[in-house]
Design a protein around this motif. Structure first.
Motif, PDB file in Angstrom:
ATOM      1  N   ALA A 107       0.873  -1.181   0.000  1.00 22.56           N
ATOM      2  CA  ALA A 107       0.000   0.000   0.000  1.00 22.56           C
ATOM      3  C   ALA A 107       0.901   1.220   0.000  1.00 22.56           C
ATOM      4  O   ALA A 107       1.985   1.202   0.595  1.00 22.56           O
ATOM      5  CB  ALA A 107      -0.907   0.013   1.221  1.00 22.56           C
ATOM      6  N   ALA A 108       0.488   2.279  -0.677  1.00 19.74           N
ATOM      7  CA  ALA A 108       1.259   3.521  -0.726  1.00 19.74           C
ATOM      8  C   ALA A 108       0.293   4.683  -0.878  1.00 19.74           C
ATOM      9  O   ALA A 108      -0.733   4.579  -1.556  1.00 19.74           O
ATOM     10  CB  ALA A 108       2.244   3.494  -1.887  1.00 19.74           C
ATOM     11  N   GLU A 109       0.644   5.789  -0.225  1.00 18.47           N
ATOM     12  CA  GLU A 109      -0.222   6.960  -0.263  1.00 18.47           C
ATOM     13  C   GLU A 109       0.639   8.207  -0.145  1.00 18.47           C
ATOM     14  O   GLU A 109       1.489   8.304   0.740  1.00 18.47           O
ATOM     15  CB  GLU A 109      -1.192   6.865   0.914  1.00 18.47           C
ATOM     16  N   LYS A 110       0.435   9.155  -1.055  1.00 17.40           N
ATOM     17  CA  LYS A 110       1.148  10.424  -0.979  1.00 17.40           C
ATOM     18  C   LYS A 110       0.745  11.147   0.297  1.00 17.40           C
ATOM     19  O   LYS A 110      -0.427  11.141   0.676  1.00 17.40           O
ATOM     20  CB  LYS A 110       0.812  11.316  -2.174  1.00 17.40           C
ATOM     21  N   GLY A 111       1.731  11.779   0.938  1.00 18.36           N
ATOM     22  CA  GLY A 111       1.477  12.492   2.182  1.00 18.36           C
ATOM     23  C   GLY A 111       0.372  13.519   2.063  1.00 18.36           C
ATOM     24  O   GLY A 111      -0.456  13.683   2.967  1.00 18.36           O
ATOM     25  N   GLU A 112       0.324  14.209   0.946  1.00 18.38           N
ATOM     26  CA  GLU A 112      -0.680  15.259   0.743  1.00 18.38           C
ATOM     27  C   GLU A 112      -2.095  14.711   0.588  1.00 18.38           C
ATOM     28  O   GLU A 112      -3.069  15.437   0.766  1.00 18.38           O
ATOM     29  CB  GLU A 112      -0.322  16.094  -0.482  1.00 18.38           C
ATOM     30  N   ASN A 113      -2.232  13.420   0.281  1.00 15.98           N
ATOM     31  CA  ASN A 113      -3.548  12.810   0.074  1.00 15.98           C
ATOM     32  C   ASN A 113      -4.081  12.068   1.295  1.00 15.98           C
ATOM     33  O   ASN A 113      -5.182  11.527   1.256  1.00 15.98           O
ATOM     34  CB  ASN A 113      -3.508  11.839  -1.101  1.00 15.98           C
ATOM     35  N   ILE A 114      -3.292  12.019   2.353  1.00 12.88           N
ATOM     36  CA  ILE A 114      -3.682  11.251   3.536  1.00 12.88           C
ATOM     37  C   ILE A 114      -4.707  12.025   4.356  1.00 12.88           C
ATOM     38  O   ILE A 114      -4.541  13.209   4.638  1.00 12.88           O
ATOM     39  CB  ILE A 114      -2.438  10.918   4.396  1.00 12.88           C
ATOM     40  N   ASP A 115      -5.774  11.333   4.734  1.00 13.89           N
ATOM     41  CA  ASP A 115      -6.799  11.901   5.617  1.00 13.89           C
ATOM     42  C   ASP A 115      -6.268  11.768   7.043  1.00 13.89           C
ATOM     43  O   ASP A 115      -6.299  10.689   7.632  1.00 13.89           O
ATOM     44  CB  ASP A 115      -8.107  11.136   5.431  1.00 13.89           C
ATOM     45  N   LEU A 116      -5.792  12.883   7.600  1.00 16.97           N
ATOM     46  CA  LEU A 116      -5.135  12.866   8.908  1.00 16.97           C
ATOM     47  C   LEU A 116      -6.074  12.396  10.011  1.00 16.97           C
ATOM     48  O   LEU A 116      -5.676  11.586  10.859  1.00 16.97           O
ATOM     49  CB  LEU A 116      -4.567  14.252   9.235  1.00 16.97           C
ATOM     50  N   SER A 117      -7.308  12.841  10.018  1.00 17.31           N
ATOM     51  CA  SER A 117      -8.232  12.437  11.083  1.00 17.31           C
ATOM     52  C   SER A 117      -8.504  10.931  11.025  1.00 17.31           C
ATOM     53  O   SER A 117      -8.612  10.274  12.062  1.00 17.31           O
ATOM     54  CB  SER A 117      -9.538  13.233  11.025  1.00 17.31           C
ATOM     55  N   ARG A 118      -8.590  10.383   9.822  1.00 15.27           N
ATOM     56  CA  ARG A 118      -8.796   8.940   9.668  1.00 15.27           C
ATOM     57  C   ARG A 118      -7.577   8.161  10.166  1.00 15.27           C
ATOM     58  O   ARG A 118      -7.714   7.127  10.829  1.00 15.27           O
ATOM     59  CB  ARG A 118      -9.079   8.631   8.196  1.00 15.27           C
ATOM     60  N   ALA A 119      -6.381   8.653   9.855  1.00 14.73           N
ATOM     61  CA  ALA A 119      -5.151   7.999  10.317  1.00 14.73           C
ATOM     62  C   ALA A 119      -5.035   8.068  11.843  1.00 14.73           C
ATOM     63  O   ALA A 119      -4.629   7.095  12.490  1.00 14.73           O
ATOM     64  CB  ALA A 119      -3.933   8.643   9.663  1.00 14.73           C
ATOM     65  N   GLN A 120      -5.420   9.196  12.429  1.00 13.28           N
ATOM     66  CA  GLN A 120      -5.374   9.322  13.891  1.00 13.28           C
ATOM     67  C   GLN A 120      -6.388   8.402  14.557  1.00 13.28           C
ATOM     68  O   GLN A 120      -6.108   7.825  15.612  1.00 13.28           O
ATOM     69  CB  GLN A 120      -5.609  10.781  14.292  1.00 13.28           C
ATOM     70  N   GLU A 121      -7.536   8.228  13.940  1.00 18.68           N
ATOM     71  CA  GLU A 121      -8.544   7.308  14.471  1.00 18.68           C
ATOM     72  C   GLU A 121      -8.042   5.862  14.382  1.00 18.68           C
ATOM     73  O   GLU A 121      -8.241   5.071  15.307  1.00 18.68           O
ATOM     74  CB  GLU A 121      -9.873   7.462  13.723  1.00 18.68           C
ATOM     75  N   ALA A 122      -7.368   5.514  13.304  1.00 13.16           N
ATOM     76  CA  ALA A 122      -6.790   4.169  13.171  1.00 13.16           C
ATOM     77  C   ALA A 122      -5.722   3.944  14.240  1.00 13.16           C
ATOM     78  O   ALA A 122      -5.617   2.853  14.805  1.00 13.16           O
ATOM     79  CB  ALA A 122      -6.192   3.991  11.777  1.00 13.16           C
ATOM     80  N   GLN A 123      -4.937   4.970  14.533  1.00 12.20           N
ATOM     81  CA  GLN A 123      -3.927   4.871  15.585  1.00 12.20           C
ATOM     82  C   GLN A 123      -4.597   4.627  16.937  1.00 12.20           C
ATOM     83  O   GLN A 123      -4.175   3.764  17.703  1.00 12.20           O
ATOM     84  CB  GLN A 123      -3.085   6.140  15.642  1.00 12.20           C
ATOM     85  N   ARG A 124      -5.646   5.382  17.218  1.00 14.65           N
ATOM     86  CA  ARG A 124      -6.361   5.230  18.486  1.00 14.65           C
ATOM     87  C   ARG A 124      -6.930   3.816  18.630  1.00 14.65           C
ATOM     88  O   ARG A 124      -6.808   3.184  19.677  1.00 14.65           O
ATOM     89  CB  ARG A 124      -7.482   6.267  18.586  1.00 14.65           C
ATOM     90  N   ARG A 125      -7.546   3.296  17.558  1.00 11.77           N
ATOM     91  CA  ARG A 125      -8.119   1.941  17.600  1.00 11.77           C
ATOM     92  C   ARG A 125      -7.032   0.889  17.834  1.00 11.77           C
ATOM     93  O   ARG A 125      -7.219  -0.038  18.627  1.00 11.77           O
ATOM     94  CB  ARG A 125      -8.865   1.636  16.303  1.00 11.77           C
ATOM     95  N   ALA A 126      -5.903   1.019  17.149  1.00 13.64           N
ATOM     96  CA  ALA A 126      -4.812   0.050  17.307  1.00 13.64           C
ATOM     97  C   ALA A 126      -4.238   0.106  18.725  1.00 13.64           C
ATOM     98  O   ALA A 126      -3.954  -0.944  19.314  1.00 13.64           O
ATOM     99  CB  ALA A 126      -3.724   0.317  16.278  1.00 13.64           C
ATOM    100  N   GLU A 127      -4.079   1.298  19.262  1.00 14.75           N
ATOM    101  CA  GLU A 127      -3.569   1.425  20.636  1.00 14.75           C
ATOM    102  C   GLU A 127      -4.538   0.803  21.625  1.00 14.75           C
ATOM    103  O   GLU A 127      -4.122   0.146  22.587  1.00 14.75           O
ATOM    104  CB  GLU A 127      -3.324   2.898  20.977  1.00 14.75           C
ATOM    105  N   GLN A 128      -5.844   0.995  21.384  1.00 13.86           N
ATOM    106  CA  GLN A 128      -6.857   0.416  22.266  1.00 13.86           C
ATOM    107  C   GLN A 128      -6.801  -1.108  22.227  1.00 13.86           C
ATOM    108  O   GLN A 128      -6.871  -1.767  23.263  1.00 13.86           O
ATOM    109  CB  GLN A 128      -8.258   0.902  21.865  1.00 13.86           C
ATOM    110  N   ARG A 129      -6.650  -1.676  21.029  1.00 15.81           N
ATOM    111  CA  ARG A 129      -6.545  -3.139  20.904  1.00 15.81           C
ATOM    112  C   ARG A 129      -5.334  -3.674  21.661  1.00 15.81           C
ATOM    113  O   ARG A 129      -5.399  -4.730  22.276  1.00 15.81           O
ATOM    114  CB  ARG A 129      -6.448  -3.543  19.437  1.00 15.81           C
ATOM    115  N   LEU A 130      -4.230  -2.943  21.587  1.00 16.58           N
ATOM    116  CA  LEU A 130      -3.014  -3.387  22.273  1.00 16.58           C
ATOM    117  C   LEU A 130      -3.149  -3.294  23.791  1.00 16.58           C
ATOM    118  O   LEU A 130      -2.525  -4.068  24.516  1.00 16.58           O
ATOM    119  CB  LEU A 130      -1.809  -2.571  21.804  1.00 16.58           C
ATOM    120  N   GLN A 131      -3.963  -2.363  24.268  1.00 16.87           N
ATOM    121  CA  GLN A 131      -4.143  -2.206  25.716  1.00 16.87           C
ATOM    122  C   GLN A 131      -5.137  -3.207  26.279  1.00 16.87           C
ATOM    123  O   GLN A 131      -5.088  -3.527  27.458  1.00 16.87           O
ATOM    124  CB  GLN A 131      -4.590  -0.784  26.042  1.00 16.87           C
TER     125      GLN A 131
END
Length: 135
Positions: free
Chosen positions: A82-106
């Motif tokens: 998978a590859a995505e240009k930095g300018e095309n990344i939906d930051l809020s979606r990426a932050q939500e994915a980070q939050r979900r992954a951290e929650q799963r790990l906890q």
């Protein structure tokens, strides 16, 4: 400064086709810097940000989720999962994915696949870094 062509391709199709002076990427064996005329090689890539430099300035950041890099003297091809240009990344979606992954790990549940959650967290952080210009 001499330039070379860079192609970044995923199973979904091409992501980038451009000409640059310098490419840096994170391989399994460590960070790589590629310039025109580099010795031919193939290297497996880690989850990371590919940095492209044109005109002496950073021109593009691309978040990749692993894959392979093939270097020829005048061409670099990155085959990424998978590859995505930095300018095309939906930051809020990426932050939500980070939050979900951290929650799963906890969570201390038996049904949590920790390796999969760790990889999801790395991918989310990588996307955030590419969108914000952090390396």
């Amino acid at each position: 400064m001499k330039t070379f062509n860079v192609n970044i391709v995923t199973p979904d199709g091409p992501v980038l086709d451009t000409t640059v002076e310098l490419l840096s990427a994170r391989a399994q064996s460590g960070d790589l810097g590629i310039m025109a005329g580099h010795v031919p090689m193939v290297a497996p890539l880690q989850i990371g940000v590919v940095r492209l430099v044109t005109g002496g300035k950073q021109s593009e950041l691309v978040a990749i989720s692993g894959g392979f890099l093939e270097v020829r003297p005048d061409q670099v091809t990155i085959l990424a999962q998978a590859a995505e240009k930095g300018e095309n990344i939906d930051l809020s979606r990426a932050q939500e994915a980070q939050r979900r992954a951290e929650q799963r790990l906890q969570d201390n549940q038996d049904n949590v696949d920790f390796k999969r959650a760790e990889l999801a967290l790395k991918r989310a952080i990588n996307r955030i870094n590419a969108s914000q210009g952090n390396l």
